[in-house]
Design an enzyme around this catalytic site. Structure first.
Site, PDB file in Angstrom:
ATOM      1  N   SER A   1       0.828  -1.194   0.000  1.00  0.00           N
ATOM      2  CA  SER A   1       0.000   0.000   0.000  1.00  0.00           C
ATOM      3  C   SER A   1       0.875   1.261   0.000  1.00  0.00           C
ATOM      4  O   SER A   1       1.683   1.458  -0.898  1.00  0.00           O
ATOM      5  CB  SER A   1      -0.963  -0.054   1.188  1.00  0.00           C
ATOM      6  OG  SER A   1      -2.009   0.878   1.060  1.00  0.00           O
TER       7      SER A   1
ATOM      8  N   ASP B   1      -9.409  -5.590  -4.540  1.00  0.00           N
ATOM      9  CA  ASP B   1      -8.853  -4.582  -3.628  1.00  0.00           C
ATOM     10  C   ASP B   1      -9.791  -3.380  -3.615  1.00  0.00           C
ATOM     11  O   ASP B   1      -9.941  -2.689  -4.628  1.00  0.00           O
ATOM     12  CB  ASP B   1      -7.459  -4.185  -4.110  1.00  0.00           C
ATOM     13  CG  ASP B   1      -6.689  -3.358  -3.100  1.00  0.00           C
ATOM     14  OD1 ASP B   1      -7.309  -2.494  -2.439  1.00  0.00           O
ATOM     15  OD2 ASP B   1      -5.469  -3.552  -2.988  1.00  0.00           O
TER      16      ASP B   1
ATOM     17  N   HIS C   1      -7.348  -5.981  -0.189  1.00  0.00           N
ATOM     18  CA  HIS C   1      -6.178  -5.125  -0.002  1.00  0.00           C
ATOM     19  C   HIS C   1      -5.202  -5.738   0.999  1.00  0.00           C
ATOM     20  O   HIS C   1      -3.994  -5.751   0.764  1.00  0.00           O
ATOM     21  CB  HIS C   1      -6.634  -3.745   0.481  1.00  0.00           C
ATOM     22  CG  HIS C   1      -5.535  -2.737   0.555  1.00  0.00           C
ATOM     23  ND1 HIS C   1      -4.814  -2.338  -0.548  1.00  0.00           N
ATOM     24  CD2 HIS C   1      -5.042  -2.020   1.606  1.00  0.00           C
ATOM     25  CE1 HIS C   1      -3.914  -1.436  -0.189  1.00  0.00           C
ATOM     26  NE2 HIS C   1      -4.031  -1.238   1.110  1.00  0.00           N
TER      27      HIS C   1
END
Length: 276
Positions: A97, A227, A256
């Protein structure tokens, strides 16, 4: 484990486990978490003889709750300074991320010999926010909403986020782990609100296109096609295309936070890439 002070006085907490002459894997966490988010991966590779490193980004976890420097240039500079301090070479950098943005920004600037490979997992590059140049991005209102949530009731936001989209626990049939939710909340609340607020701009508006174009080390781009935080179509495939030497691996139905929810699969694929 240790504390390293960078030039502006910020103290960075880091973990450095395993044989000092071992092959190094360095993990970079997402917003608003800490190095603890990599516990499963750290132990997996430690038990296989690797040297594993992870740090709490400035303003996060046990590092200084900074009110300045909460942007990608400084994040990368912090990694450069810590890498110099530890004098590690031939490192595989793994970012999730926001951590993937940090990795890309660092690897594009790393000193020769420091980096051997790069892995981006559900990562924010090339750029998240929608614009004329990035029509597939998320509207700025999405990130304004996150900022508003941080200001209004950060504690509640840090319960709602892992309970819902982060791990896909809002999907029908999801196997929900209260422990995982609580651990996300624990990590989030360890950090400083100012740094977390600033970091939203850093992860959403930084354009990593030029960074990706500069990087020539072997790279693995891992992304779940479900995601809900960093949408697949505007991230994984685009990053892989911009990189000179990349493999894109798409995970059908994965969320995610797939490094936690599907750690067995992700760890095995990381090992294959690192050994290859």
């Amino acid at each position: 484990m240790g504390i390293f002070k960078v030039a502006d006085g910020t103290e960075l907490f880091y973990k450095d486990w395993g044989p000092k002459d071992g092959q190094v894997i360095w993990f970079h966490h997402g917003w608003p978490l800490t190095s603890d988010d990599w516990d499963t991966q750290m132990m997996f590779f430690l038990l296989k003889g690797y040297r594993v490193i992870a740090h709490d980004r400035r303003g996060h976890g046990r590092s200084t709750q900074t009110d300045t420097g909460n942007e990608m240039d400084t994040y990368a500079a912090d990694v450069i300074a810590l890498a110099d301090h530890l004098d590690v070479k031939g490192v595989t950098h793994v970012g999730h991320s926001t951590g993937g943005g940090e990795v890309a920004h660092y690897v594009a600037r790393a000193k020769p010999g420091r980096v051997s490979k790069m892995v981006l997992i559900g990562s924010v590059p090339p750029v998240m926010v929608k614009s004329d140049k990035n029509p597939g991005g998320l509207p700025i209102e999405v990130f304004d909403g996150i900022r508003a949530g941080v200001l209004a009731n950060r504690a509640q936001l840090y319960i709602d986020f892992p309970t819902g989209p982060f791990y896909g626990f809002n999907r029908p049939g999801a196997v929900i782990s209260q422990g995982v939710i609580d651990n996300w909340y624990r990590q989030g609340m360890m950090g400083g609100i100012k740094a977390h607020y600033d970091c939203i701009k850093a992860f959403s508006e930084t354009d990593f296109t030029d960074d990706l174009k500069k990087i020539d080390v072997p790279s693995l781009v891992m992304h779940g096609d479900d995601d809900q935080v960093v949408p697949y179509a505007d991230s994984g495939p685009l990053s892989a295309k911009l990189l000179k030497n990349a493999t894109l691996k798409t995970y059908k139905g994965y969320p995610h936070g797939m490094a936690t929810t599907h750690a067995d699969v992700i760890n095995a694929d990381l090992l294959t890439f690192i050994k290859g």
